[in-house]
Design a protein around this motif. Structure first.
Motif, PDB file in Angstrom:
ATOM      1  N   ARG A 171     135.273  18.226  69.050  1.00  0.00           N
ATOM      2  CA  ARG A 171     134.743  19.601  68.401  1.00  0.00           C
ATOM      3  C   ARG A 171     135.922  20.392  67.699  1.00  0.00           C
ATOM      4  NH1 ARG A 171     134.652  22.741  72.563  1.00  0.00           N
ATOM      5  NH2 ARG A 171     136.583  23.066  71.960  1.00  0.00           N
ATOM      6  N   SER A 172     136.992  20.395  68.744  1.00  0.00           N
ATOM      7  CA  SER A 172     138.179  21.428  68.407  1.00  0.00           C
ATOM      8  C   SER A 172     138.634  20.693  67.225  1.00  0.00           C
ATOM      9  CB  SER A 172     139.163  21.326  69.343  1.00  0.00           C
ATOM     10  OG  SER A 172     140.252  22.131  69.279  1.00  0.00           O
ATOM     11  N   ILE A 221     138.874  22.208  63.064  1.00  0.00           N
ATOM     12  CA  ILE A 221     140.319  22.853  62.129  1.00  0.00           C
ATOM     13  C   ILE A 221     139.759  22.640  60.515  1.00  0.00           C
ATOM     14  CG2 ILE A 221     141.267  20.431  61.898  1.00  0.00           C
ATOM     15  CD1 ILE A 221     143.789  22.480  62.705  1.00  0.00           C
ATOM     16  N   HIS A 222     138.824  21.978  60.236  1.00  0.00           N
ATOM     17  CA  HIS A 222     138.484  21.787  58.960  1.00  0.00           C
ATOM     18  C   HIS A 222     137.786  23.223  58.435  1.00  0.00           C
ATOM     19  CE1 HIS A 222     136.241  20.670  55.138  1.00  0.00           C
ATOM     20  NE2 HIS A 222     136.920  19.423  55.204  1.00  0.00           N
ATOM     21  N   VAL A 277     139.674   9.657  62.521  1.00  0.00           N
ATOM     22  CA  VAL A 277     138.135   9.995  62.974  1.00  0.00           C
ATOM     23  C   VAL A 277     137.784  11.197  62.277  1.00  0.00           C
ATOM     24  CG1 VAL A 277     137.138  11.120  64.923  1.00  0.00           C
ATOM     25  CG2 VAL A 277     138.736   9.233  65.502  1.00  0.00           C
ATOM     26  N   VAL A 278     138.628  12.073  61.871  1.00  0.00           N
ATOM     27  CA  VAL A 278     138.206  13.361  61.219  1.00  0.00           C
ATOM     28  C   VAL A 278     137.976  13.020  59.836  1.00  0.00           C
ATOM     29  CG1 VAL A 278     139.075  15.621  60.356  1.00  0.00           C
ATOM     30  CG2 VAL A 278     139.515  15.117  62.631  1.00  0.00           C
ATOM     31  N   LYS A 279     138.617  12.104  59.357  1.00  0.00           N
ATOM     32  CA  LYS A 279     138.555  11.841  58.006  1.00  0.00           C
ATOM     33  C   LYS A 279     136.907  11.008  57.947  1.00  0.00           C
ATOM     34  CE  LYS A 279     142.445  11.055  55.470  1.00  0.00           C
ATOM     35  NZ  LYS A 279     142.212  11.445  54.388  1.00  0.00           N
ATOM     36  N   GLU A 280     136.580  10.191  58.937  1.00  0.00           N
ATOM     37  CA  GLU A 280     135.401   9.486  58.979  1.00  0.00           C
ATOM     38  C   GLU A 280     134.305  10.533  58.949  1.00  0.00           C
ATOM     39  OE1 GLU A 280     135.344   6.782  62.248  1.00  0.00           O
ATOM     40  OE2 GLU A 280     133.377   6.047  61.498  1.00  0.00           O
ATOM     41  N   ALA A 316     142.041  26.805  64.039  1.00  0.00           N
ATOM     42  CA  ALA A 316     141.839  26.432  65.342  1.00  0.00           C
ATOM     43  C   ALA A 316     141.993  27.342  66.342  1.00  0.00           C
ATOM     44  CB  ALA A 316     142.986  25.200  65.289  1.00  0.00           C
ATOM     45  N   LEU A 317     142.866  28.413  66.018  1.00  0.00           N
ATOM     46  CA  LEU A 317     143.208  29.470  67.039  1.00  0.00           C
ATOM     47  C   LEU A 317     141.945  30.166  67.845  1.00  0.00           C
ATOM     48  CD1 LEU A 317     146.238  31.231  65.783  1.00  0.00           C
ATOM     49  CD2 LEU A 317     145.839  29.946  67.785  1.00  0.00           C
TER      50      LEU A 317
END
Ligand SMILES: Nc1ncnc2c1ncn2[C@@H]1O[C@H](COP(=O)(O)OS(=O)(=O)O)[C@@H](OP(=O)(O)O)[C@H]1O
Length: 318
Positions: free
Chosen positions: A61-62, A66-67, A215-218, A255-256
Motif C-alpha cells: 500500500r505504501s 508514492i505514485h 512490482v510498482v511498475k506492474e 509518502a509522508l
C-alpha cells in the motif's frame, strides 16, 4: 494550510482517521464540512488490497501510495467486514482527499477471507481492481510469531516461548496450523468465482521485498496509472534490511502522508520488518512438507489461470 471545520489542522491531518476515532462524533464532525485544496474531494476506492495479512500488504500500500496519482488511507477500514451497515457515505468519509486524476486504494487483507465481504465488494463495484499479496508460508509463520511476541512482552521476558512452543502449544495439530497459514489457493479460488480473473493482480512478498520497482511498475500497468515511478524512488537500507523510500526524491512528500512510514528513515515503521526467529531444522522441514501441497495448489491454480487467459486472448485475436 487550508482551514477545516476541525480548526486549523491541515487537510492531511484532517483526513487521517485514527483507529480510535473511526466513526466517532469527532470524526464525523471533522468530516462534515471539510475545506479541501482546489479540485479535491473524498472518493471511493477504485482498487482494493484484499489479502493476505503478514504478507507485506502495508509495504505494498505504501509503495503504491508514492505514485502521484494514488491516495490510500493508512488504516485498514474493514468496511466490508465490520462497518458495512454504516453505508457507503461513511466509507467514503474515511478516504483521504483526492483529485479527479487520482485513484483511491484501500487495504484490508481480511476482505479475501469471506464470501460475504467479497460479494459486498462486487455489489459495491463489480469492476473494482483487486490486489492480492502472498508470501512463503515459512516467513509468514515467522512474521506471525514475531507479531505475537511483540504483543505479549510478558512471555518474551520470560523467554519461555520459542517459535517451536508457539507452533506446538495449541489445541490444533501443527499440520493444521501450517495449512491454515499456507492456504492462499482456496481463498483466491473463492474470489475468482465472484470476480473475473483479469481484475486480479497477484503479487509475491518476495518480489516486493527484492524488487519493489518491478512490482510498482506492474501495478501501474494493471491500475492504468501513468508510468512515472522510477528506480531512484527506492533505496535499499542496510540497517532495516529492506527497501525504503529515497527521502530526496520529489515523490517522497506524498509518502509522508503514510502513517506506517518512518519519516526520519524513509522506511516502514518498526513493526514492519521485525527480526524473524531461527527455526530448528526438523521443525522447518515439517513446515515445508505440510505447506508444500498448499503452495503447489496455488501455483497450479495460477498457471491454469494464465493458460486460460492466454487461450482466451489467442481465440479473440484469431
Ligand atoms: N520494504 C519493506 N519494509 C518493511 N516490511 C516489508 C517490506 N517489504 C515487505 N515487508 C514485509 O511486510 C511484512 C508485514 O506484512 P503486513 O504489512 O501484511 O502485516 S499486517 O498483516 O498488516 O500486520 C513484514 O513482516 P515482518 O518481517 O515479520 O515484520 C515484512 O517482512
Amino acid at each position: 494550510s487550508p482551514t477545516t471545520s476541525c480548526g486549523t489542522r491541515n487537510v492531511l491531518e484532517e483526513v487521517r482517521p485514527s483507529s480510535s476515532n473511526i466513526g466517532t462524533k469527532e470524526d464525523s464532525r471533522c468530516e462534515s464540512a471539510p475545506v479541501f485544496a482546489a479540485g479535491q474531494s473524498r472518493r471511493l476506492p477504485k482498487a482494493l488490497i484484499i489479502g493476505f495479512n503478514k504478507c507485506g500488504s502495508s509495504a505494498l500500500r505504501s509503495f503504491l501510495n508514492i505514485h502521484p496519482d494514488v491516495v490510500a488511507p493508512t488504516l485498514e477500514i474493514r468496511f466490508f467486514i465490520d462497518h458495512y451497515s454504516k453505508g457507503l457515505e461513511w466509507y467514503r468519509r474515511q478516504m483521504p482527499p483526492s483529485t479527479s486524476r487520482q485513484i483511491t486504494i484501500e487495504k484490508t487483507p481480511g476482505y479475501i477471507k469471506t464470501v460475504e465481504s467479497l460479494k459486498r465488494i462486487y455489489e459495491f463495484d463489480p469492476d473494482v481492481k483487486l490486489l492480492v499479496i502472498v508470501r512463503n508460508p515459512v516467513s509468514r509463520l515467522q512474521s506471525q510469531y514475531a507479531h505475537h511476541m511483540a504483543n505479549h512482552p510478558e512471555t518474551r521476558a520470560a523467554n519461555e516461548f520459542p517459535f517451536a512452543a508457539w507452533m506446538y502449544n495449541r489445541t490444533v495439530k501443527i499440520h493444521e496450523v501450517v495449512e491454515f497459514w499456507s492456504d492462499y489457493a482456496s481463498y483466491i479460488q473463492q474470489a475468482y468465482k465472484i470476480f473475473p480473473m483479469n481484475q486480479f493482480l497477484i503479487i509475491s512478498e518476495e518480489d516486493l521485498e527484492k524488487d519493489p520497482l518491478a512490482v510498482v511498475k506492474e501495478a501501474e500497468v494493471f491500475l492504468g496509472l501513468r508510468r512515472v515511478v522510477t528506480g531512484d524512488v527506492f533505496v535499499f537500507n542496510e540497517t532495516k534490511g529492506f527497501y525504503c523510500f529515497n527521502k530526496t526524491h520529489p515523490f517522497f512528500s506524498s509518502a509522508l502522508e503514510d502513517g506506517e512510514l518512518d519519516a526520519s528513515t524513509g522506511c516502514m515503521i518498526q513493526t514492519k520488518g521485525r527480526p524473524h526467529p531461527i527455526i530448528e531444522e526438523r521443525l522447518l522441514q515439517k513446515i515445508i512438507d505440510f505447506s508444500r501441497p498448499k503452495v503447489e495448489e496455488l501455483f497450479e491454480y495460477i498457471v491454469i489461470v494464465v493458460v486460460v487467459v492466454v487461450v482466451v486472448v489467442v481465440v479473440v485475436v484469431v
